[in-house]
Design an enzyme around this catalytic site. Structure first.
Site, PDB file in Angstrom:
ATOM      1  N   GLU A 295      12.801   6.907   7.779  1.00 54.33           N
ATOM      2  CA  GLU A 295      13.307   6.032   8.782  1.00 54.33           C
ATOM      3  C   GLU A 295      12.288   5.162   9.346  1.00 54.33           C
ATOM      4  O   GLU A 295      12.088   4.817  10.622  1.00 54.33           O
ATOM      5  CB  GLU A 295      14.156   6.739   9.788  1.00 54.33           C
ATOM      6  CG  GLU A 295      15.450   7.090   9.165  1.00 54.33           C
ATOM      7  CD  GLU A 295      16.599   7.514  10.135  1.00 54.33           C
ATOM      8  OE1 GLU A 295      16.327   7.048  11.345  1.00 54.33           O
ATOM      9  OE2 GLU A 295      17.736   7.881   9.698  1.00 54.33           O
TER      10      GLU A 295
HETATM   11  C1  LIG Z   1      12.638  13.225   2.065  1.00 57.65           C
HETATM   12  C2  LIG Z   1      12.803  11.804   2.193  1.00 57.65           C
HETATM   13  C3  LIG Z   1      13.926  11.299   2.317  1.00 57.65           C
HETATM   14  C4  LIG Z   1      14.187  10.014   2.184  1.00 57.65           C
HETATM   15  N1  LIG Z   1      15.559   9.465   2.297  1.00 57.65           N
HETATM   16  C5  LIG Z   1      15.717   7.917   2.103  1.00 57.65           C
HETATM   17  C6  LIG Z   1      17.066   7.824   1.898  1.00 57.65           C
HETATM   18  O1  LIG Z   1      18.060   8.263   2.072  1.00 57.65           O
HETATM   19  N2  LIG Z   1      17.051   6.366   1.508  1.00 57.65           N
HETATM   20  C7  LIG Z   1      16.197   5.452   1.303  1.00 57.65           C
HETATM   21  O2  LIG Z   1      16.379   4.341   1.040  1.00 57.65           O
HETATM   22  N3  LIG Z   1      15.149   6.043   1.630  1.00 57.65           N
HETATM   23  C8  LIG Z   1      14.660   7.188   2.018  1.00 57.65           C
HETATM   24  N4  LIG Z   1      13.373   7.846   2.019  1.00 57.65           N
HETATM   25  C9  LIG Z   1      12.430   6.770   1.881  1.00 57.65           C
HETATM   26  C10 LIG Z   1      11.544   6.529   3.321  1.00 57.65           C
HETATM   27  O3  LIG Z   1      12.263   5.783   4.142  1.00 57.65           O
HETATM   28  C11 LIG Z   1      10.316   5.883   2.884  1.00 57.65           C
HETATM   29  O4  LIG Z   1       9.305   7.242   2.463  1.00 57.65           O
HETATM   30  C12 LIG Z   1       9.702   5.236   4.005  1.00 57.65           C
HETATM   31  O5  LIG Z   1       9.967   4.231   4.534  1.00 57.65           O
HETATM   32  C13 LIG Z   1       8.035   5.231   3.583  1.00 57.65           C
HETATM   33  O6  LIG Z   1       7.662   4.607   2.693  1.00 57.65           O
HETATM   34  P1  LIG Z   1       6.703   5.101   1.571  1.00 57.65           P
HETATM   35  O7  LIG Z   1       6.928   6.831   1.571  1.00 57.65           O
HETATM   36  O8  LIG Z   1       6.596   4.599   0.316  1.00 57.65           O
HETATM   37  O9  LIG Z   1       5.165   4.975   2.256  1.00 57.65           O
HETATM   38  P2  LIG Z   1       4.323   3.523   2.004  1.00 57.65           P
HETATM   39  O10 LIG Z   1       5.210   2.442   2.314  1.00 57.65           O
HETATM   40  O11 LIG Z   1       3.781   3.870   0.742  1.00 57.65           O
HETATM   41  O12 LIG Z   1       3.471   3.872   2.990  1.00 57.65           O
HETATM   42  C14 LIG Z   1       2.322   4.456   3.219  1.00 57.65           C
HETATM   43  C15 LIG Z   1       1.451   4.784   4.483  1.00 57.65           C
HETATM   44  O13 LIG Z   1       1.024   3.562   4.925  1.00 57.65           O
HETATM   45  C16 LIG Z   1       1.492   3.090   6.067  1.00 57.65           C
HETATM   46  N5  LIG Z   1       1.813   1.813   6.232  1.00 57.65           N
HETATM   47  C17 LIG Z   1       2.780   1.052   5.296  1.00 57.65           C
HETATM   48  N6  LIG Z   1       2.787  -0.305   5.843  1.00 57.65           N
HETATM   49  C18 LIG Z   1       2.046  -0.296   6.923  1.00 57.65           C
HETATM   50  C19 LIG Z   1       1.647  -1.430   7.781  1.00 57.65           C
HETATM   51  N7  LIG Z   1       2.097  -2.815   7.634  1.00 57.65           N
HETATM   52  N8  LIG Z   1       0.672  -0.879   8.824  1.00 57.65           N
HETATM   53  C20 LIG Z   1       0.604   0.212   9.044  1.00 57.65           C
HETATM   54  N9  LIG Z   1       0.883   1.317   8.318  1.00 57.65           N
HETATM   55  C21 LIG Z   1       1.338   0.867   6.874  1.00 57.65           C
HETATM   56  C22 LIG Z   1       2.874   4.036   6.270  1.00 57.65           C
HETATM   57  O14 LIG Z   1       3.118   4.249   7.440  1.00 57.65           O
HETATM   58  C23 LIG Z   1       2.429   5.104   5.588  1.00 57.65           C
HETATM   59  O15 LIG Z   1       1.813   6.171   6.353  1.00 57.65           O
HETATM   60  C24 LIG Z   1      13.055   9.154   2.137  1.00 57.65           C
HETATM   61  C25 LIG Z   1      11.948   9.534   2.013  1.00 57.65           C
HETATM   62  C26 LIG Z   1      11.673  11.021   2.047  1.00 57.65           C
HETATM   63  C27 LIG Z   1      10.208  11.482   1.708  1.00 57.65           C
END
Ligand SMILES: Cc1cc2nc3c(=O)[nH]c(=O)nc-3n(C[C@H](O)[C@H](O)[C@H](O)COP(=O)(O)OP(=O)(O)OC[C@H]3O[C@@H](n4cnc5c(N)ncnc54)[C@H](O)[C@@H]3O)c2cc1C
Length: 815
Positions: free
Chosen positions: A498
């Site tokens: 989220e």
């Molecule tokens: C257990 C689990 C359940 C989930 N459930 C759902 C679900 O039901 N439905 C769904 O659609 N998604 C779901 N997600 C996805 C979740 O919402 C994403 O993991 C989240 O949005 C972050 O994306 P990412 O993990 O790809 O991180 P990335 O986007 O790869 O980010 C990597 C790091 O970079 C940082 N970052 C990225 N952009 C910026 C910026 N502009 N400035 C500063 N820092 C930045 C992030 O904070 C993070 O620390 C789930 C994820 C997990 C792990």
């Protein structure tokens, strides 16, 4: 002498006018009158200077004059410097509403507006549900069994959750749902936080997903079909936004829906051919209906002239041909249902778009609007709930665990993390319940949702780490007896989902707040886009008045002059006054940072994060002050209130300091520092006396402990799983009797009155009884007490090959 006096009086008058944001006319009046006095009474130089000042104020401040020469120039400069707001950002900015966050941004928070969100508590029905159904559900959970033995909730628990309507808390009663208030949803999730898999499983369908999207945007037909089935668990929903290429930057999703004709129920209809790859989708492995976000294209113009319609959300039944669903991911620590969903050329009719074909391309707006409420509730409630249990477990364990002849709770090194846990739990409870209360009053808190999500899940991380530390090896050792270790290892889930915390803190809170909550920036941007000079004039000069006002308020209050009036008691009032003072300083610094860095501020995420930290800490402190104001305080709670408020104000000032240290324009940084915090920082970490007081209270059978652990699963009914919190509570209730007996026995042993070989506590009790040092009923009491203590200190052990999933590869070493 008169000259100097006139200048001083003029400055004081101007500050007075600025503090009230009273406008140019009173300022003009002050300068003109004093100037006249100067000229008449012989202080001619001062009089003329004051008149010159009055002329400048008139030229720049009076609307009829300034609109001729100043406003057009400012408009041109603003047009060049103002950040370009993308369509995606605009959608995010326009979503939700502004309440207390806007008051803080104004720099002049009106506390009565916060108090006007009266808190009526839970309804009788909601209270009964929290007390009964939540206890039954919690009583079916054992973390080890769920995480390691089943990798799922027990089937009888699934059945119970569906039957009792846990999945339909946000669904109106007319569709068969519970229609709970936001406060009740939060209270339910807080209680269920005893087990993270249970909390997530119940939280997700009640948060952002098909249920909420249908409620807000669904067609009547979609609502009538799905909502009753979601409410009673016949349908299990999931929502797929994230994929391998689109995480934080969710709008970059490469999943597509192409408008085309296809076969549906034996007929040719207009629909969408979907190709997508989603991952990490919670509940996907068992979902019966999938909410899916994709980019919609109409290359053949079957719907109209627009080819790229934008992000769209549709509801797709699981058994739709082409859906590949059912595999699982393994989220760290907690085995809640989570997995990938893939599809290639999956044909769906247009009617499956949420809200019908008219909502094509509205998906991002829908998601962002829903996020403001859901994100305030689910994860922040999980954090607050875990905090309640962390207080109960850590306080209980540290009282019964004795080392060096003392409960470890009495050692100052342990008291520090205990007090920290209590403060984090206390702040989290106030923030989550008070924000939920504003939702019940119709607010859709966009910026507070980002604050709560990131701040409270960080609190959760800290509380779990502190709780682990004070338990020592007791919770390092996994097994059915370990109530904490699995929750600790699952914590990164809350940090990441989220809106991952790093992005939320660095980009969202201030980035969104600066435009959304600022009293003038949105109007200025709108006036720029509409080329409306009159609207721009009104906004920009209102804005200028606010900057001067904030500078005057921050500076004078920083010197201790003219503290704001606040409607609170002697404990809360000084903190509320400080929140007001720092809000003025924040307003000033926010404007200065935006003006000096312009669109560059977007990239200076570390500066944006610090401004966001100030806002976050002031917001949390405000929620705490309201909570204090509305509830009956108990013994030792004042210490916790002082500790918590001081911590938050310390953090806010720390963020200011780091901002001043790092603003690239050094002259501006020094000026801001001198105006906003003229006497430097005022707040330091809370004093040790508070720490000792709080630690003692939460590790004994005190009113404060009971208050902090209220609404948890703290009973032990027949047939329920073992409840460590109930057992700790019972031990603490007895520990007042046990403590003097321990002391008497330990003293006797150290003085050689008991046999040296009585090394076990149990042996010493027997020896003390035999020596007549304690009465028989005390001996009986201590035998029972020690038995229970030992049981609570015990950990699990397993067969040598118990953890190997491939038994053939076990090396037995000794054979
Ligand atoms: C257990 C689990 C359940 C989930 N459930 C759902 C679900 O039901 N439905 C769904 O659609 N998604 C779901 N997600 C996805 C979740 O919402 C994403 O993991 C989240 O949005 C972050 O994306 P990412 O993990 O790809 O991180 P990335 O986007 O790869 O980010 C990597 C790091 O970079 C940082 N970052 C990225 N952009 C910026 C910026 N502009 N400035 C500063 N820092 C930045 C992030 O904070 C993070 O620390 C789930 C994820 C997990 C792990």
């Amino acid at each position: 002498m008169l000259e100097l006096l006139l200048i001083i009086v003029a400055l004081a008058g101007l500050v007075w006018v600025m503090r009230r944001e009273a406008g140019a006319l009173p300022a003009l009046g002050v300068l003109a009158v004093l100037g006249l006095i100067g000229v008449v009474f012989g202080a001619v130089t001062a009089g003329i200077l004051l008149w010159l000042g009055a002329a400048a104020v008139a030229a720049c401040g009076l609307p009829t004059l300034r609109r001729r020469w100043l406003t057009p120039r400012l408009f041109a400069a603003f047009d060049k410097a103002a950040p370009k707001v993308s369509e995606t950002e605009r959608t995010a900015l326009e979503a939700g509403s502004v309440a207390w966050d806007g008051e803080l941004f104004s720099g002049r928070p009106q506390w009565q507006r916060l108090l006007d969100f009266r808190n009526a508590g839970l309804s009788e029905e909601e209270r009964a549900f929290v007390d009964h159904q939540c206890s039954v559900a919690a009583g079916m959970c054992n973390a080890w069994e769920i995480a390691r033995e089943r990798a799922d909730l027990p089937p009888e628990l699934w059945e119970y959750l569906k039957r009792e309507g846990f999945f339909g808390m946000i669904i109106p009663k007319r569709y068969g749902g519970l229609e709970f208030s936001a406060k009740a949803q939060s209270a339910v999730l807080q209680k269920l936080a005893v087990n993270e898999t249970l909390m997530v499983t119940v939280g997700v369908p009640n948060s952002l997903g098909p249920g909420e999207l249908l409620l807000k945007y669904g067609t009547e037909e979609q609502k009538n079909h799905y909502l009753p089935r979601l409410a009673d668990g016949r349908e299990i929903p999931c929502f797929g936004l994230t994929g391998p290429r689109a995480g934080s930057d969710a709008t970059s999703l490469p999943d597509v829906g192409i408008v085309c004709r296809g076969q549906h129920n034996g007929q040719e209809v207009l629909g969408l051919k979907l190709t997508f790859e989603k991952r990490w989708i919670t509940l996907a492995p068992i979902a019966t209906v999938v909410g899916l976000a994709f980019r919609m294209f109409d290359p053949d113009g079957l719907l109209g002239d627009t080819s790229d319609l934008g992000i769209t959300c549709a509801l797709i039944p699981r058994d739709t041909p082409g859906m590949d669903i059912g595999r699982r991911h393994h989220p760290i620590g907690s085995p809640f249902m989570n997995g990938p969903i893939r599809g290639k050329d999956v044909f769906i009719p247009l009617e499956w778009i949420i809200g019908g074909p008219d909502m094509a391309g509205q998906g991002w707006r829908m998601l962002v609007e829903c996020l403001s409420v859901g994100r305030c509730i689910t994860l922040p409630s999980g954090a607050s709930g875990i905090g309640r249990y962390a207080v109960g477990w850590a306080g209980g364990f540290t009282r019964i665990r004795r080392q060096f002849n003392l409960p470890v709770a009495d050692m100052e090194g342990v008291q520090e993390p205990l007090a920290r846990i209590a403060a984090h739990a206390y702040i989290a409870q106030a923030a989550v319940m008070q924000t939920a209360n504003t939702i019940d009053h119709g607010v859709k808190p966009a910026v507070p949702s980002a604050i709560l999500k990131s701040q409270l899940t960080e609190f959760q991380r800290s509380m779990l780490a502190d709780a682990m530390d004070v338990h020592g090896g007791r919770t390092v050792t996994l097994g059915p007896r370990n109530y904490l270790g699995i929750a600790y290892s699952a914590n990164p889930v809350s940090i990441t989902v989220e809106g991952a915390n790093i992005m939320t803190r660095n980009l969202m809170i201030f980035g969104q707040g600066a435009i959304r909550c600022h009293p003038y920036v949105l109007d200025e941007l709108a006036a720029k886009d509409d080329n409306d000079l009159a609207a721009f004039d009104k906004a920009i000069f209102g804005h200028a008045g606010m900057v001067f006002g904030n500078a005057a308020r921050a500076f004078t209050q920083g010197l201790g002059i003219g503290k704001s009036r606040v409607p609170f008691d002697e404990v809360a009032a000084p903190y509320a006054q400080e929140v007001s003072r720092l809000a003025s300083a924040f307003g000033l610094c926010a404007d200065a940072a935006m003006a000096s860095l312009g669109s560059g501020l977007k990239k200076r995420e570390m500066l944006s994060a610090r401004l966001g930290d100030v806002l976050s800490n002031l917001y949390l402190a405000s929620m705490l002050i309201k909570q204090w104001h509305e509830s009956e305080s108990v013994e030792h709670e004042a210490a916790l209130m002082h500790y918590s408020c001081r911590t938050l104000l310390y953090r806010a000032e720390q963020a200011f300091m780091e901002l001043f240290d790092n603003l690239p324009n050094r002259a501006l940084a020094m000026t801001l520092s001198a105006v906003a915090l003229p006497l430097g920082r005022r707040w330091h970490k809370p004093q040790d006396r508070f720490t000792r007081d709080i630690a003692r209270a939460i590790s004994t059978d005190s009113a404060l402990r009971h208050k902090l652990t209220a609404d948890t699963w703290n009973t032990q009914e027949a047939g329920q799983r073992d409840n460590p919190l109930a057992r700790y509570n019972a031990l603490l209730a007895d520990s007042e009797r046990a403590e003097p007996l321990y002391r008497r026995i330990a003293k006797a042993y150290s003085q050689g009155e008991l046999p040296a070989e009585a090394l076990h506590p149990e042996q010493r009790v027997e020896a003390a009884w035999e020596a007549g040092l304690i009465e028989e009923d005390d001996a009986i009491f201590m035998r029972r007490f020690e038995r229970e203590v030992l049981d609570m200190l015990s950990v699990d052990d397993f067969a040598f090959d118990a953890f190997a999933t491939d038994k053939d590869r076990v090396v037995w070493h000794t054979t």
